[in-house]
Design an enzyme around this catalytic site. Structure first.
Site, PDB file in Angstrom:
ATOM      1  N   SER A 100       0.766  -1.305   0.025  1.00  0.00           N
ATOM      2  CA  SER A 100      -0.008   0.190   0.011  1.00  0.00           C
ATOM      3  C   SER A 100       0.981   1.200  -0.064  1.00  0.00           C
ATOM      4  O   SER A 100       1.916   1.264   0.517  1.00  0.00           O
ATOM      5  CB  SER A 100      -0.948  -0.182   1.331  1.00  0.00           C
ATOM      6  N   TYR A 156      -2.140   0.394  10.024  1.00  0.00           N
ATOM      7  CA  TYR A 156      -2.703  -0.369   8.781  1.00  0.00           C
ATOM      8  C   TYR A 156      -1.210  -0.262   7.861  1.00  0.00           C
ATOM      9  O   TYR A 156      -0.672  -1.102   7.516  1.00  0.00           O
ATOM     10  CB  TYR A 156      -3.539   0.291   8.271  1.00  0.00           C
ATOM     11  N   LYS A 195       1.550  -3.168   6.820  1.00  0.00           N
ATOM     12  CA  LYS A 195       1.970  -3.625   5.561  1.00  0.00           C
ATOM     13  C   LYS A 195       3.368  -3.225   5.496  1.00  0.00           C
ATOM     14  O   LYS A 195       4.051  -4.205   4.558  1.00  0.00           O
ATOM     15  CB  LYS A 195       1.189  -2.588   4.548  1.00  0.00           C
TER      16      LYS A 195
END
Ligand code: UDP
Length: 339
Positions: free
Chosen positions: A120, A144, A148
């Site tokens: 991402s 988040y 990643k």
């Protein structure tokens, strides 16, 4: 078309994973989905078998790899809401980093040596200075993004130690829907801008909340780079081809290269559907960087990848029918006229 080989697709019942399964099938691969169906939909698994299992269950992954003669994996299964990750960080580390280590162990135990990973642009954090290149330092600002980045680091270390080869695809904002109508964008709960704005436009929910109008952007709202999910799916197929042909481990941006603010998105929805998006101005959402736009050149050079449907008005035209909205016809100058 001759079958190339079977690919394990974790999260193949989800939004991006299901579009990738269609693209894999069209390219001659057999996509074998592993999904726990917590946020995915079994009826989106149309182009290969579904194994109902959690990606953190390495034994189930190994069985699926052996039973289906898997030669490569695409790893989509993850939790993907920035706001939720701020409220439930441990869950994000467990599901996202835990899922990655389980998958790597299953690959190492079975000899699978090619991984396409759903990374991402959230791994970059909030960089300043225009389009983001892959060598921009990764400094995520929410759990988040950090989860990643941990996955990328695990892949990097296992690539060095064990010869596993990977392509970490750093997506910008995935949006739109399959233009042939085979799949739609479904999230429950919905948190993403475009579907929420289209739902508000169609009257299926109340006004959109525009989170933050005091950012240092052209109009004060956040700027994002929206990429059509079908383009993203094609990028994954090209990455699988690249690894199959012996390509070295790499990390690549997948974006359109063009940024749009939230107010520009709302204006484009109005011009495509002929309807104004009801909206209210709201405070900033925690964890949101002001501006994220890709420099897409490395993926062009490495994979020959170019977006084809990622003009914002095209994304909205393809998404609109899923929300009961008609898109206006386009005249030959690219202007929209009401149907
Ligand atoms: N956004 C918004 N209202 C919403 C949902 C999102 O203003 O109801 C904003 C959000 O704050 C961000 C942008 O839209 O600036 C894109 O958010 P989204 O959740 O779609 O994707 P993200 O960039 O977080 O991956």
């Amino acid at each position: 078309m001759p079958r190339r080989f079977a690919i394990l697709v974790t999260g193949g019942a989800g939004f991006i994973g299901s579009h990738a399964c269609k693209a894999l099938h069209q390219a001659g691969y057999l996509p074998v989905t592993v999904d726990n169906l917590t946020t995915g939909h079994a009826d989106a698994v149309k182009w290969g078998p579904l194994v109902h299992a959690d990606v953190r269950n390495a034994a189930a992954l190994k069985d699926a790899i052996k039973n289906h003669g898997i030669k490569a994996v695409m790893h989509f299964a993850a939790s993907a809401y920035v706001g939720e990750s701020m409220a439930r960080p441990a869950f994000y580390y467990d599901n996202n980093a835990g899922g990655m280590i389980s998958l790597i162990n299953a690959c190492l135990d079975t000899g699978v040596d090619k991984v396409v990973f759903s990374s991402s642009c959230a791994t970059y954090g909030s960089p300043e200075g225009g389009p983001i290149r892959e060598d921009t330092p990764q400094a995520p600002i929410n759990p988040y993004g950090r989860s990643k980045l941990m996955c990328e680091e695990m892949l990097h270390d296992c690539s060095a130690a064990h010869g596993l080869r990977f392509a970490a695809l750093r997506y910008f904002n995935a949006a739109g829907a399959d233009p042939e109508g085979d799949l739609s964008e479904r999230h429950d709960p919905e948190t993403h801008l475009l579907p929420l704005a289209l739902q508000a436009t169609s009257g299926r929910r109340g006004p959109l909340q525009v989170f933050g109008t005091d950012y240092p952007t052209r109009d004060g709202s956040c700027e994002r780079d929206y990429i059509h999910v079908s383009d993203l799916a094609r990028g994954h197929v090209l990455a699988a081809d690249y690894l199959a042909e012996g390509g070295a481990s790499t990390a690549l941006n997948l974006g359109s290269g063009t940024g749009h603010t939230i107010f520009e998105v709302l204006e484009t929805i109005r011009s495509v559907t002929g309807k104004t998006v009801p909206h209210d101005l709201a405070p900033r959402r925690a964890g949101d960087p002001p501006s994220l736009t890709a420099d897409p050149r490395l993926a062009q050079q490495t994979l020959g990848f170019r977006t084809e449907r990622s003009r914002l008005d095209q994304i909205i035209r393809d998404a609109a029918p899923s929300f009961g909205l008609a898109a206006a016809r386009e005249d030959r100058h690219g202007r929209h006229a009401a149907e």
